[in-house]
Design a protein around this motif. Structure first.
Motif, PDB file in Angstrom:
ATOM      1  N   THR A  27       0.856  -1.171   0.000  1.00 10.12           N
ATOM      2  CA  THR A  27       0.000   0.000   0.000  1.00 10.12           C
ATOM      3  C   THR A  27       0.901   1.233   0.000  1.00 10.12           C
ATOM      4  O   THR A  27       1.872   1.297   0.745  1.00 10.12           O
ATOM      5  N   GLY A  87      -3.347   1.190  -3.613  1.00  5.80           N
ATOM      6  CA  GLY A  87      -3.067  -0.204  -3.344  1.00  5.80           C
ATOM      7  C   GLY A  87      -2.451  -0.876  -4.548  1.00  5.80           C
ATOM      8  O   GLY A  87      -2.744  -0.545  -5.699  1.00  5.80           O
ATOM      9  N   GLY A 129      -1.618  -4.809  -5.703  1.00  4.04           N
ATOM     10  CA  GLY A 129      -1.803  -6.180  -5.245  1.00  4.04           C
ATOM     11  C   GLY A 129      -2.248  -7.091  -6.352  1.00  4.04           C
ATOM     12  O   GLY A 129      -1.906  -6.889  -7.521  1.00  4.04           O
TER      13      GLY A 129
HETATM   14  N1  LIG Z   1       0.586  -7.701   2.340  1.00  2.06           N
HETATM   15  C1  LIG Z   1       0.089  -6.505   2.163  1.00  2.06           C
HETATM   16  N2  LIG Z   1       0.743  -5.425   2.622  1.00  2.06           N
HETATM   17  C2  LIG Z   1       0.249  -4.190   2.471  1.00  2.06           C
HETATM   18  N3  LIG Z   1      -0.884  -3.941   1.831  1.00  2.06           N
HETATM   19  C3  LIG Z   1      -1.601  -4.967   1.331  1.00  2.06           C
HETATM   20  C4  LIG Z   1      -1.134  -6.275   1.467  1.00  2.06           C
HETATM   21  N4  LIG Z   1      -2.038  -7.084   0.875  1.00  2.06           N
HETATM   22  C5  LIG Z   1      -3.014  -6.316   0.409  1.00  2.06           C
HETATM   23  N5  LIG Z   1      -2.744  -5.018   0.672  1.00  2.06           N
HETATM   24  C6  LIG Z   1      -3.598  -3.883   0.314  1.00  2.06           C
HETATM   25  O1  LIG Z   1      -4.931  -4.266   0.200  1.00  2.06           O
HETATM   26  C7  LIG Z   1      -5.445  -3.992  -1.102  1.00  2.06           C
HETATM   27  C8  LIG Z   1      -6.368  -5.053  -1.557  1.00  2.06           C
HETATM   28  O2  LIG Z   1      -5.659  -6.247  -1.655  1.00  2.06           O
HETATM   29  P1  LIG Z   1      -5.903  -7.356  -2.819  1.00  2.06           P
HETATM   30  O3  LIG Z   1      -4.666  -7.512  -3.616  1.00  2.06           O
HETATM   31  O4  LIG Z   1      -7.151  -7.143  -3.516  1.00  2.06           O
HETATM   32  O5  LIG Z   1      -6.021  -8.577  -1.851  1.00  2.06           O
HETATM   33  P2  LIG Z   1      -6.190 -10.066  -2.195  1.00  2.06           P
HETATM   34  O6  LIG Z   1      -6.061 -10.232  -3.654  1.00  2.06           O
HETATM   35  O7  LIG Z   1      -5.039 -10.683  -1.420  1.00  2.06           O
HETATM   36  O8  LIG Z   1      -7.545 -10.396  -1.644  1.00  2.06           O
HETATM   37  C9  LIG Z   1      -4.228  -3.861  -1.952  1.00  2.06           C
HETATM   38  O9  LIG Z   1      -4.499  -2.994  -3.038  1.00  2.06           O
HETATM   39  C10 LIG Z   1      -3.209  -3.270  -1.013  1.00  2.06           C
HETATM   40  O10 LIG Z   1      -3.369  -1.873  -0.887  1.00  2.06           O
END
Ligand SMILES: Nc1ncnc2c1ncn2[C@@H]1O[C@H](COP(=O)(O)OP(=O)(O)O)[C@@H](O)[C@H]1O
Ligand SMILES: Nc1ncnc2c1ncn2[C@@H]1O[C@H](COP(=O)(O)OP(=O)(O)O)[C@@H](O)[C@H]1O
Ligand SMILES: Nc1ncnc2c1ncn2[C@@H]1O[C@H](COP(=O)(O)OP(=O)(O)O)[C@@H](O)[C@H]1O
Lengths: 397, 115, 397, 397, 115, 115
Positions: free
Chosen positions: B29, F35, F37
């Motif tokens: 993030t 974000g 991810g």
């Molecule tokens: N390990 C992490 N460290 C910091 N921020 C994270 C992390 N994992 C997710 N996030 C934040 O949460 C947001 C949503 O995550 P996402 O990638 O959609 O999660 P997932 O796919 O694991 O369900 C990301 O855009 C990021 O900002």
């Protein structure tokens, strides 16, 4: 005698251009203040259109352009009495003359607002500009343009004295009551959005072609001259400011260039229809350097003319008024053509305007300070006037 | 699990993201911040006078990692964020905080596998 | 012979409108760059007003519009020598003609700046536009409008060749020295503020009515024609771009629509006073599609004409110049009316302008690159030019 | 008979001013929506220029200004058939008349967009304005200005009925299909950037001088009158709104002042060339208060006319149309001069326009709702139309 | 080591910075935030109607400190951030989190000396 | 005490606030973040070409809670932030950090009662 359609078209569009300078000023000033005061600052320009327009058609125009005496025009045209659709001023309808002149009456007090951003009570600001419009602007306008004692003496093509000196000096005078912004001197108070200010400078320049060009009151050679000098002088002044800043700090800033442009616009205003294009280059260069020094000097003296109204409109206006007496060569003659008398007349005009505007402003300021109060509380200043005076936040998610 | 907060120069963000990708840290993030620290000498000019800016633009990264990823993550940030070989004042810092739990909203997974 | 007041009024206000395109351009370009370069980018437009205005009245005007020879106008009017208040050009004061033409000289090099944002040294930029104004703009302007060898041959109502082809091609040529922005291709470099760009497009269109309409140099039927075609072609081009984008990506973007508008404005410029409104629709549609392709193609070739100066002004200018030779039907005849000769003249004009502008730009670029250097250091580019070149930050809390 | 150059110059520049109202409107509206919808909202204004310009020259102009019958103008001028460079309308080229009238056709549907921001499908918006321009605007324009049954009966100087009542009422009618924004009523939906809206109000006022002043179709006394009333009424209306807000909430907002200005501009539109400057003060004051109430009332009724198109253009337009019947004294006589018949004619015009516009809008809305669908999905609305409809984000780091 | 997060009023930032300087806390990170809490009564006006703003502008400070600096830091923030002697709703809060490690990117120093 | 950091979709902020109110969590701090991810597929268009945006707008919530409020808080965020029944990539995460102390600036209260 009838109106000339082309002149009417030209003065009408010029009037629209001058009105457009108010949003331009709002942006120019608004970009330089902090986020918490941007609407308050812009409102100073906007509300001036409201207040002064109404005041102007009710009484201001009559005071400035009624026959009257050496000092003031009197009441013959209050509520625009005696003027109708077919009244003529020169070659244009009187209604159009009133509008064009009204635009000048509007912008002049709005210019002052730059000195006092972030700390004046809104209702007192309104009272101030309304009083100032009657007590300072209307008489000075009458003296220089309306048949008063300076008419035909001091040269002032489009308002170097009437507009810029009076507003620049009054800005300084008003600081007697409003003092510094909190934090001034301790921390740098940075402009919250320089792109707004640049845009504002663009609007101002655009509008200024109407301000100076329209002051010929005809679509003729003089309008053409005023137009070309209004292009040249600011260009030169912008370059001069930039050169000074570059030499002095190593960095030619965008805001500095824009500021130089405004300084050049101010300085060419009294001269626009009296000097050659080459003289306009010189006026621009000199004004750019003088205003640069004036603004720098402020920093040393430590008073908080927040957006440099005196440094630019005061210093630039005085420079322009005097240089008009030096370079005048078209429709008038100045020092360089051996007419030192004209230079003295210019000096006289400057001195009278400086004294009159500052004394009256201090009086008005004094009265308002004792009655409604001029300055907001420290807490309000801390929070910012957008919230405390206007119940607004400029930027929201 | 650890919660890593890194304060870096904005102009290094791309490099840091690239380095993190290399060590397979693909989630983070980003937010913007202003840093106040040792870093001096950034002069700005405002109307004929210079002044020192002491709140400098920074980028803040928040990265939650499992313990075995901590070292690689720190190393990656370091590589991406450091200016030249020597480093320069203002290159930033990395803070490591303990992290007790993570919940992935989408799946309701918790703990290390949700990271 | 005397001036015609109405024509003077019209060319004066048109001049103001063209000047207003510079802040418009500053916004249009400024919105598309990243935050760290917005002031630098806007400054490219503003400083062009300063530098070129002074250059123009000192020497540029003389080079472009002095009698001279087939190639260049010569020195007869340096420092505006030989021109005074009552000099006349057509039906307007010569001072006004100088101003109007000067605005074109200003905007042309400023257009180039869009290709090289975020990586050119400020002082080299200034040197570049000053040299370019003398070496490229003044001669080409002389050829087409000032009595040079293309005058009366290639049709160029308001500067398709003189303004847009020269700037578009030079933008591309300059990339030889300036290469790509850091991060180009790796990450998407997104416009930091699209609302600024939309506003800029609005200002540009508004100003363009002066650009094209004023090029009739009279408030007559041709001005009226140029005005209506300047409304229609951009409208059509905006729709064409939007349709292309919608089909191709599924999303009709606001910036795309605005870009299409600018493409249409560029393409109608040489044709504005020579074609019917219905031809303007076709020119607009074609220009929108051609420029869309040109911009898309760039992405594939991988050069970083950052804000698509070539894709829009180059491609659009060439399209417009050629289509003028196709559709001309008012005051001239084109291909569709059987005059294939005109089309060849247009083609000749395009080819000469493309070659001349690109060769000269490469020469100027080469000299500057070896002397003051054109590109900033990698570190400066990373930090952004606002801070490193101008000591400023556009947005502060 | 030939054109008058000065009138041509005036109507040309007025046309440019009216076009400039579109970016003005885009800013005014765009600043008031949330960040996620700003481009979508601005696009509503921009795309209207594209769509309606082309529609206007192909068929709209013919429907509105062809000879036709009491209801509609017919097809005699489709594709501008029968009009050439030397066609004349009054004292100006017909091409110029077409342009000026076209600007009105453009802005009217764009005004409607303020009511439905953040939830209308883009393609349905385009279809809507295209249909509305043919079914509502063209006929009403024909009735009032083009020789239809209201021509010479209801006074409408520059479009109080044709422009503002039709758009204000249609905005309300369209809400039948578009309902509320998500979150309306629960959370305050705050303007994302009030400085944009203030700037927009400035552009609108500037442009409105062309809107009203140009409607004299000559650079004459009536243009001068329309200009001064267009300065005065909005000034008064801004002050009236401010006073109401100050009394009522304790805070005089900047956006409120700007809104009052727009209300005054709307209300003076039908009256601009028929009333004295002093009557303009009254019209402004009344309009400011009426629109303030109308907007306040909406809050209570709970419908989501998002940017108060009805509260300002509908209520202000009706107020202006009726007050024109009260105060008309120049070139026509109203109630105050004993001509109650005129007042009834005004009332008739209002009623017919209100009914016709609302019925047609509901029909168009119904058809579109059943075919392409009017409203975006809830998810799209949540994310914002900039991303979902246009694939863009206005602001990026 | 502790990681201190403070939420304060924007208009108190300068005062807090001054107080922190006095106790020799010269490094911190500032960011902007919106606070939602007890604080009420801030009314805004939008087109003829008043509404309550419940997301209020706040400044967030992040300060990593060594243990012995914790108390002085908290005291300094308190002094700078408190409105008047009584304090007012909205003056903010200070959160203290454990901090396991710090890395100075420039020098690769870690732990207390990197703070 | 726990310090909860949640990263959610901007369009879910209102829903999350409503859910939190239901469980009587009335204080929080909101900030904007980007974000990076798993979430893919958000295409933007810039001048005739599409590109994938990989820094997506997110909202970050910081909520300090007493231990007994932790579960309800997490549940409330989940309910408010989850898209549909299945959830979707990009719905976000919740991070739980230990919190050692809280100070309410106004009253000088500390610990659990200051939350
Ligand atoms: N390990 C992490 N460290 C910091 N921020 C994270 C992390 N994992 C997710 N996030 C934040 O949460 C947001 C949503 O995550 P996402 O990638 O959609 O999660 P997932 O796919 O694991 O369900 C990301 O855009 C990021 O900002
Ligand atoms: N102790 C700290 N607490 C919070 N933020 C810090 C701390 N130290 C450094 N930072 C952040 O990191 C940025 C870079 O730090 P800098 O002063 O250049 O570090 P150093 O000089 O110690 O190498 C600072 O601007 C600030 O935002
Ligand atoms: N428990 C909490 N979690 C996260 N942020 C909080 C918490 N309590 C307060 N804040 C933040 O601090 C700001 C000031 O708090 P406020 O409600 O005025 O505190 P109090 O009324 O408890 O003294 C709030 O706007 C919010 O941003």
């Amino acid at each position: 005698m009838a109106i000339v359609a082309a002149d009417t078209a030209w003065v009408l569009i010029s009037s629209a251009l001058v009105l457009f300078m108010l949003p331009g000023l709002a942006l120019f000033y608004g970009g330089m203040v902090r986020r918490k005061n941007v609407l308050s600052s812009m409102m100073h320009s906007f509300v001036a259109i409201g207040v002064i327009t109404i005041e102007w058609v009710i009484i201001g125009y009559s005071l400035a352009f009624g026959t009257g005496n050496w000092f003031i025009g009197g009441f013959e045209h209050i509520f625009l009495k005696g003027i109708d659709l077919y009244s003529i001023s020169g070659t244009i309808p009187t209604y159009t003359f009133i509008v064009f002149q009204g635009m000048f009456a509007i912008i002049t007090p709005a210019l002052i607002s730059g000195a006092i951003v972030g700390r004046i009570k809104f209702k007192s600001y309104i009272a101030f500009i309304a009083l100032w419009g009657l007590i300072v602007y209307a008489p000075v306008c009458h003296w220089v343009w309306g048949g008063g004692f300076l008419t035909g003496e001091a040269l002032d093509f489009a308002g170097g004295t009437v507009v810029h000196i009076t507003s620049g000096v009054s800005a300084l005078a008003l600081l007697v009551f409003l003092g510094k912004r909190k934090g001034y001197g301790l921390d740098a108070i940075k402009p919250h959005n320089v792109t707004l200010s640049l845009m504002g400078a663009g609007l101002l320049w655009f509008g200024w072609f109407g301000f100076n060009g329209g002051s010929a009151f005809a679509a003729n050679e003089i309008a053409g001259l005023a137009f070309i000098t209004t292009l040249i002088a600011p260009a030169a002044a912008g370059l001069a400011w930039m050169a000074a800043e570059w030499t002095h700090t190593g960095k030619p800033t965008a805001l500095g260039f824009a500021t130089g442009i405004v300084a050049g616009l101010v300085a060419i205003t009294p001269a626009a229809g009296f000097v050659t294009p080459m003289a306009a280059i010189l006026i621009g260069l000199i004004a750019g350097l003088v205003c640069y020094r004036a603004v720098m000097f402020k920093g040393k003296l430590g008073y908080d003319d927040s957006l440099d109204v005196f440094g630019i409109h005061g210093a630039g206006g005085i420079t322009g008024a005097l240089l008009t007496g030096v370079f005048a060569s078209i429709g008038a003659t100045g020092l360089l053509l051996g007419n030192s008398h004209q230079f003295l007349l210019q000096l006289e005009g400057v001195i009278i305007a400086v004294i009159y505007a500052s004394v009256c402003t201090i009086l008005i300021g004094f009265v308002l300070d004792r009655t409604s109060g001029l300055k907001v509380s420290e807490n309000e200043e801390n929070i910012g006037l957008d919230k405390t005076c206007h119940g607004e936040t400029a930027y929201n998610i | 699990m650890k919660y890593v907060i890194a304060i870096i120069r904005p102009e290094r963000l791309d490099a840091v993201k690239r380095e993190l990708k290399k060590v397979e840290v693909n989630r983070l993030t980003v937010s913007s911040a202003l840093g106040y620290g040792e870093q001096k000498g950034h002069l700005e000019v405002y109307r004929a006078s210079e002044y020192e800016v002491n709140l400098l633009e920074k980028i803040r990264l928040d990265i939650a990692v499992n313990d075995e990823f901590l070292e690689p993550t720190i190393e990656a940030i370091r590589r991406g964020a450091k200016t030249g070989d020597e480093g320069e004042i203002g290159d930033g810092k990395i803070f490591v905080l303990p992290l007790e739990n993570v919940i992935r909203i989408r799946t309701d997974e918790t703990g290390p596998e949700a990271i």
